[in-house]
Design an enzyme around this catalytic site. Structure first.
Site, PDB file in Angstrom:
ATOM      1  N   GLY A   8      37.050  38.556  50.132  1.00  0.00           N
ATOM      2  CA  GLY A   8      36.284  37.386  50.563  1.00  0.00           C
ATOM      3  C   GLY A   8      35.857  36.510  49.403  1.00  0.00           C
ATOM      4  O   GLY A   8      36.004  35.283  49.450  1.00  0.00           O
ATOM      5  N   LYS A  54      32.475  45.554  43.813  1.00  0.00           N
ATOM      6  CA  LYS A  54      32.484  46.797  44.586  1.00  0.00           C
ATOM      7  C   LYS A  54      33.385  47.838  43.910  1.00  0.00           C
ATOM      8  O   LYS A  54      34.519  48.050  44.315  1.00  0.00           O
ATOM      9  CB  LYS A  54      32.960  46.530  46.007  1.00  0.00           C
ATOM     10  CG  LYS A  54      32.010  45.646  46.801  1.00  0.00           C
ATOM     11  CD  LYS A  54      32.578  45.419  48.184  1.00  0.00           C
ATOM     12  CE  LYS A  54      32.017  44.183  48.841  1.00  0.00           C
ATOM     13  NZ  LYS A  54      32.987  43.555  49.736  1.00  0.00           N
TER      14      LYS A  54
HETATM   15  P1  ADP Z   1      35.978  40.421  46.731  1.00  0.00           P
HETATM   16  O1  ADP Z   1      35.070  39.923  47.833  1.00  0.00           O
HETATM   17  O2  ADP Z   1      36.920  39.373  46.260  1.00  0.00           O
HETATM   18  O3  ADP Z   1      36.654  41.714  47.076  1.00  0.00           O
HETATM   19  P2  ADP Z   1      33.745  41.685  45.417  1.00  0.00           P
HETATM   20  O4  ADP Z   1      32.958  41.528  46.656  1.00  0.00           O
HETATM   21  O5  ADP Z   1      34.117  43.040  44.962  1.00  0.00           O
HETATM   22  O6  ADP Z   1      35.046  40.755  45.460  1.00  0.00           O
HETATM   23  O7  ADP Z   1      32.943  41.057  44.192  1.00  0.00           O
HETATM   24  C1  ADP Z   1      32.583  39.714  44.140  1.00  0.00           C
HETATM   25  C2  ADP Z   1      31.248  39.529  43.472  1.00  0.00           C
HETATM   26  O8  ADP Z   1      31.256  40.112  42.197  1.00  0.00           O
HETATM   27  C3  ADP Z   1      30.906  38.067  43.284  1.00  0.00           C
HETATM   28  O9  ADP Z   1      29.673  37.792  43.900  1.00  0.00           O
HETATM   29  C4  ADP Z   1      30.799  37.933  41.766  1.00  0.00           C
HETATM   30  O10 ADP Z   1      29.792  37.045  41.349  1.00  0.00           O
HETATM   31  C5  ADP Z   1      30.453  39.333  41.346  1.00  0.00           C
HETATM   32  N1  ADP Z   1      30.766  39.597  39.945  1.00  0.00           N
HETATM   33  C6  ADP Z   1      31.947  39.506  39.338  1.00  0.00           C
HETATM   34  N2  ADP Z   1      31.837  39.801  38.027  1.00  0.00           N
HETATM   35  C7  ADP Z   1      30.536  40.101  37.813  1.00  0.00           C
HETATM   36  C8  ADP Z   1      29.783  40.487  36.661  1.00  0.00           C
HETATM   37  N3  ADP Z   1      30.358  40.630  35.470  1.00  0.00           N
HETATM   38  N4  ADP Z   1      28.471  40.722  36.826  1.00  0.00           N
HETATM   39  C9  ADP Z   1      27.885  40.574  38.036  1.00  0.00           C
HETATM   40  N5  ADP Z   1      28.528  40.216  39.150  1.00  0.00           N
HETATM   41  C10 ADP Z   1      29.843  39.971  39.031  1.00  0.00           C
HETATM   42 MG    MG Z   2      33.114  40.429  48.418  1.00  0.00          MG
END
Ligand code: ADP
Ligand code: MG
Length: 388
Positions: A345, A196
């Protein structure tokens, strides 16, 4: 000052308690009960101090309609087990029937009201609906840190009609995060990843003068890699934020973006992963994790930090081939003696999948978006409403 509950007398009071019990559910089973566990101290406190406890939560995204699979019965029975006490589920969160059922409760009893997002008025912060919710109780307690950045009827609207206080979980979250903003032990290392991008870039800006190193991974890093002029192929990245990333790097020398990464041409269980340097991706590649050289750079920064804030996985951790970066960072932060705060999350899901104990971190936040908006310094009206 946040108005808190510890010195209040709840004997004979009806308390509307907003919690975030939005647990992941699949096949009719709660997959992870962290949010329920985190809510127990406040529920117990109110019940043991003689209140009728009326718990309100949302579950999933019913979009203002009744969705059978998003009824909160399963949450009520899980809570009941955790508390070793009956928790009746009521069939709505407003109306005369609900009021009558509340009248019939004994003090000390606990009920769970139906999913508040079945009502379209909830997200609209509708004044009439807020008033109806408030009319159920004498006091409002908000312990839903995960939605404290939302201005909804059950987080903000009700506070206009009832004396309103923060529960123990919300109090602790705000205390830990405020300390980090006020007087963090330096050096401060901010680790940001995940997908995000929009919600994360503002936090980076906010920390420009506060953090000593910025470690950027995940899909977020792809936007930075593109901003450096390197090929990102078919990677997830945000084209309209490339300039923001460029601008950030020009202002902040301490930005560390991947010098190498793991790519694949497809995302699947059997995807073949390849390691490439920063300038080696081609138009068919997807960048899906940080590479070993980047891990080394990041671990060095983590090792020297005294305060670490981490949000967002370093890669597509859901697949083993692309989980190494996130695992290495999670392990390093867990092993560090620094004050460490982790939120998000997916970040927490990753940590659990790696079997790293949550108590290895100083604080694991129950809110992702809420943690970021708080750290970013955005005004949070639902939180302001609990201040004296
Ligand atoms: P959080 O919930 O910890 O705040 P986000 O929701 O922002 O994290 O992002 C988590 C998602 O980002 C996960 O589903 C992960 O697979 C994806 N993600 C991380 N790096 C990449 C990437 N290089 N390409 C595609 N998806 C990614
Ligand atoms: Mg998330």
């Amino acid at each position: 000052m946040l108005k808190t509950i510890s010195s209040l007398d709840f004997e004979g009071q009806k308390v509307l308690l907003r919690l975030d019990l939005n647990a992941p559910i699949s096949n009719g089973q709660i997959q992870d009960d962290t949010r329920l566990q985190a809510a127990l101290p406040t529920i117990k406190f109110l019940s043991e101090n003689g209140a009728k406890v009326l718990i309100l939560t949302h579950l999933g995204r019913p979009k203002g309609e009744i969705v059978e699979s998003l009824r909160v019965d399963i949450i009520a029975s899980a809570l009941s087990k955790l508390l070793s006490k009956d928790v009746n589920k009521l069939d709505d969160c407003v109306d005369e029937v609900v009021k009558k059922q509340i009248d019939e409760m004994d003090f000390g009893d606990i009920v769970l009201l139906e999913n508040t997002r079945f009502h379209p008025e909830e997200k609209l912060n509708d004044p009439e609906f807020s008033k109806e919710l408030a009319s159920l109780a004498d006091i409002f307690v908000n312990d839903a840190f995960g939605v404290v950045h939302r201005s909804h009827a059950s987080t903000l609207g009700v506070t206009e009609h009832l004396p309103s206080y923060a529960g123990f979980l919300l109090e602790k979250e705000i205390e830990v995060l405020s300390d980090i903003l006020k007087a963090p032990q330096t050096p401060v290392c901010l680790i940001m990843g995940g997908a995000k991008i929009d919600t994360k870039i503002g936090v980076l800006e906010k920390f420009l003068d506060k953090a000593d190193s910025f470690l950027i991974g995940g899909a977020l890093a792809n936007t930075f890699i593109a901003a450096k002029g390197f090929e990102v192929g078919t990677s997830l990245f945000q084209e309209d934020k490339v300039d923001v990333a460029k601008d950030f790097m020009s202002k902040c020398e301490a930005t560390f973006i991947p010098v190498d990464f793991v790519v694949s041409e497809e995302i699947s269980k059997d995807a073949v992963a390849r390691n490439l340097l920063q300038n080696e991706a081609t138009s068919n590649d997807k960048i899906l994790d940080i590479g070993p050289k980047t891990i080394d750079v990041f671990l060095e920064k983590i090792a020297s930090a005294k305060t670490i804030i981490w949000n967002g996985p370093m890669g597509l951790y859901e697949f083993d081939q692309f989980a190494k970066g996130t695992l290495a960072i999670a392990q390093a932060v867990a092993d560090s003696d620094a004050i460490s705060v982790v939120g998000g999350g997916d970040s927490i899901d990753a940590i659990k999948n790696f079997n790293i104990p949550l108590d290895a971190f100083t604080h694991v936040s129950t809110g992702g978006g809420a943690m970021l908006e708080f750290l970013e310094g955005k005004p949070l009206p639902a939180l302001q409403a609990l201040m004296s």
